[in-house]
Design a protein around this motif. Structure first.
Motif, short mmCIF file in Angstrom:
data_model
loop_
_atom_site.label_atom_id
_atom_site.label_comp_id
_atom_site.label_asym_id
_atom_site.label_seq_id
_atom_site.Cartn_x
_atom_site.Cartn_y
_atom_site.Cartn_z
N HIS A 1 0.31 -1.46 -0.03
CA HIS A 1 -0.38 -0.29 0.16
C HIS A 1 0.36 1.33 -0.30
N LEU A 2 2.24 1.43 0.18
CA LEU A 2 2.90 2.40 0.27
C LEU A 2 3.34 2.86 -1.13
N VAL A 3 3.46 1.97 -2.09
CA VAL A 3 3.77 1.95 -3.03
C VAL A 3 2.93 1.89 -4.26
N ALA A 4 1.36 1.52 -4.50
CA ALA A 4 0.71 1.24 -4.50
C ALA A 4 -0.09 1.98 -5.72
N ASP A 5 0.33 3.24 -6.04
CA ASP A 5 -0.36 4.60 -6.09
C ASP A 5 0.65 4.94 -6.98
N LEU A 6 2.13 4.23 -6.81
CA LEU A 6 3.42 5.08 -8.07
C LEU A 6 2.34 4.66 -9.54
N ARG A 7 3.27 5.82 -10.42
CA ARG A 7 3.29 5.37 -11.89
C ARG A 7 4.22 6.02 -12.19
N PRO A 8 4.62 5.21 -13.47
CA PRO A 8 5.99 5.64 -14.44
C PRO A 8 6.04 7.16 -14.65
N GLY A 9 7.20 7.75 -14.54
CA GLY A 9 7.47 9.48 -14.59
C GLY A 9 7.12 10.02 -13.17
N VAL A 10 6.17 9.80 -11.57
CA VAL A 10 6.27 10.30 -10.73
C VAL A 10 8.23 10.07 -10.62
N VAL A 11 7.89 10.85 -9.55
CA VAL A 11 9.47 11.57 -8.69
C VAL A 11 9.64 11.40 -6.84
N LEU A 12 10.45 10.56 -6.42
CA LEU A 12 10.83 10.50 -5.41
C LEU A 12 11.79 10.17 -5.09
N LEU A 13 11.77 10.36 -3.23
CA LEU A 13 13.11 9.95 -2.50
C LEU A 13 13.40 8.91 -1.97
N VAL A 14 14.67 7.86 -2.97
CA VAL A 14 15.02 6.59 -2.20
C VAL A 14 16.16 6.77 -1.72
N ALA A 15 16.45 5.33 -0.75
CA ALA A 15 17.93 4.93 0.22
C ALA A 15 18.30 4.30 -0.38
N PHE A 16 19.50 3.85 -0.70
CA PHE A 16 20.44 2.49 -0.76
C PHE A 16 21.21 2.40 -0.47
N ASP A 17 21.91 1.61 -0.18
CA ASP A 17 23.06 1.03 0.32
C ASP A 17 24.05 0.49 -0.85
N PRO A 18 25.26 1.96 -0.43
CA PRO A 18 26.27 2.48 -2.11
C PRO A 18 27.19 0.69 -2.28
N ASP A 19 27.40 -0.15 -1.46
CA ASP A 19 27.32 -2.39 -1.65
C ASP A 19 26.25 -2.40 -2.41
N ALA A 20 25.46 -2.05 -2.87
CA ALA A 20 24.52 -2.97 -3.15
C ALA A 20 22.87 -1.89 -3.66
N ARG A 21 23.42 -1.05 -5.07
CA ARG A 21 22.46 0.43 -4.67
C ARG A 21 21.76 -0.03 -5.67
N GLU A 22 21.39 -1.56 -5.97
CA GLU A 22 20.19 -1.51 -7.16
C GLU A 22 18.86 -2.41 -6.15
N ALA A 23 19.52 -2.11 -5.31
CA ALA A 23 18.22 -2.66 -3.98
C ALA A 23 17.75 -1.10 -3.61
N LEU A 24 16.40 -0.21 -3.44
CA LEU A 24 15.78 0.57 -2.84
C LEU A 24 15.27 0.62 -2.33
N SER A 25 14.93 1.72 -0.97
CA SER A 25 13.65 1.28 -0.70
C SER A 25 14.03 3.32 -0.05
N LEU A 26 12.15 3.23 0.54
CA LEU A 26 12.08 4.59 0.34
C LEU A 26 12.42 5.32 1.43
N ALA A 27 13.09 7.30 1.29
CA ALA A 27 13.49 7.42 1.81
C ALA A 27 12.79 7.80 2.85
N ASP A 28 13.67 7.97 4.33
CA ASP A 28 12.47 8.99 5.50
C ASP A 28 13.15 8.94 6.21
N ASP A 29 14.37 9.63 5.85
CA ASP A 29 14.54 10.44 7.18
C ASP A 29 15.15 11.81 6.55
N MET A 30 14.03 12.55 6.45
CA MET A 30 14.17 14.16 6.07
C MET A 30 15.59 14.63 6.20
#
Length: 213
Positions: free
Chosen positions: A78-107
């Motif tokens: 439900h956190l990502v159910a409204d995403l559509r192509p073209g939407v811009v968002l903030l993501v977090a990733f591990d530099p050593d495994a950057r292909e796996a993304l999470s939604l950034a929650d630390d403003m």
């Protein structure tokens, strides 16, 4: 990713810390049921490429790296159910495994990351950023605008004459040279209102925030 999308994201972080501005943008704080982000993440700007079983995202990191990653969350979360192509968002990733993304929650981390990106791209000076971060937020009425002919990617350099309102009452004139999105030039005619920042007791310098149109 076009810098017009980037500046839209940055503008909200400065002023609204996550509220939507001009193009499509999404920001969440991850809930307890979401997959945890890495312990020491890097923060980046992402543009949704495809939505299927997983959400695929084009990413630009604060160091200028560009790559494609996928959200750890499934597309039916439900956190990502409204995403559509073209939407811009903030993501977090591990530099050593950057292909796996999470939604950034630390403003706080997001804001610091975009500060560095703005400075690296030359879209704001350190002095302008200092005013936006620590100055008094107000509004300015444009009394004059002149394009200098300078440009950086999708931004144009302009000289603005403003009448800036003091929160406690009254106003003062200001002159500011800044970069603004090319799409916003039509919004800077005399009489237009822009966000302006300055330091109380020092009205010699202002910084303005002009979002893309």
């Amino acid at each position: 990713m076009p810098d017009t999308h980037l500046i839209a994201v940055v503008f909200l972080v400065f002023v609204a810390l996550g509220a939507a501005l001009s193009g499509p943008l999404v920001g969440w704080r991850a809930g307890a049921e979401s997959i945890a982000a890495p312990a020491n993440p890097s923060v980046a700007v992402g543009t949704v490429r495809t939505v299927s079983d997983r959400v695929t995202i084009d990413v630009e990191s604060v160091s200028g790296q560009r790559f494609v990653g996928r959200l750890r969350q499934h597309a039916d979360d439900h956190l990502v159910a409204d995403l559509r192509p073209g939407v811009v968002l903030l993501v977090a990733f591990d530099p050593d495994a950057r292909e796996a993304l999470s939604l950034a929650d630390d403003m706080v981390a997001v804001r610091a990351a975009f500060d560095r990106m703005l400075l690296r791209k030359g879209l704001l000076t350190a002095a302008q950023l200092e005013l936006i971060r620590h100055g008094t937020r107000s509004r300015g009425v444009v009394t004059g605008m002149r394009a200098t002919g300078g440009a950086r990617e999708d931004y144009r350099e302009v000289e603005l004459d403003l009448m800036v309102r003091r929160p406690e009452g009254g106003q003062f004139p200001a002159h500011e040279t800044t970069l603004v999105p090319a799409s916003a030039l039509g919004e800077l005619a005399p009489g237009s209102i822009v966000e302006a920042y300055y330091r109380r007791g020092d009205e010699s310098a202002v910084a303005v925030c002009v979002p893309p149109n």
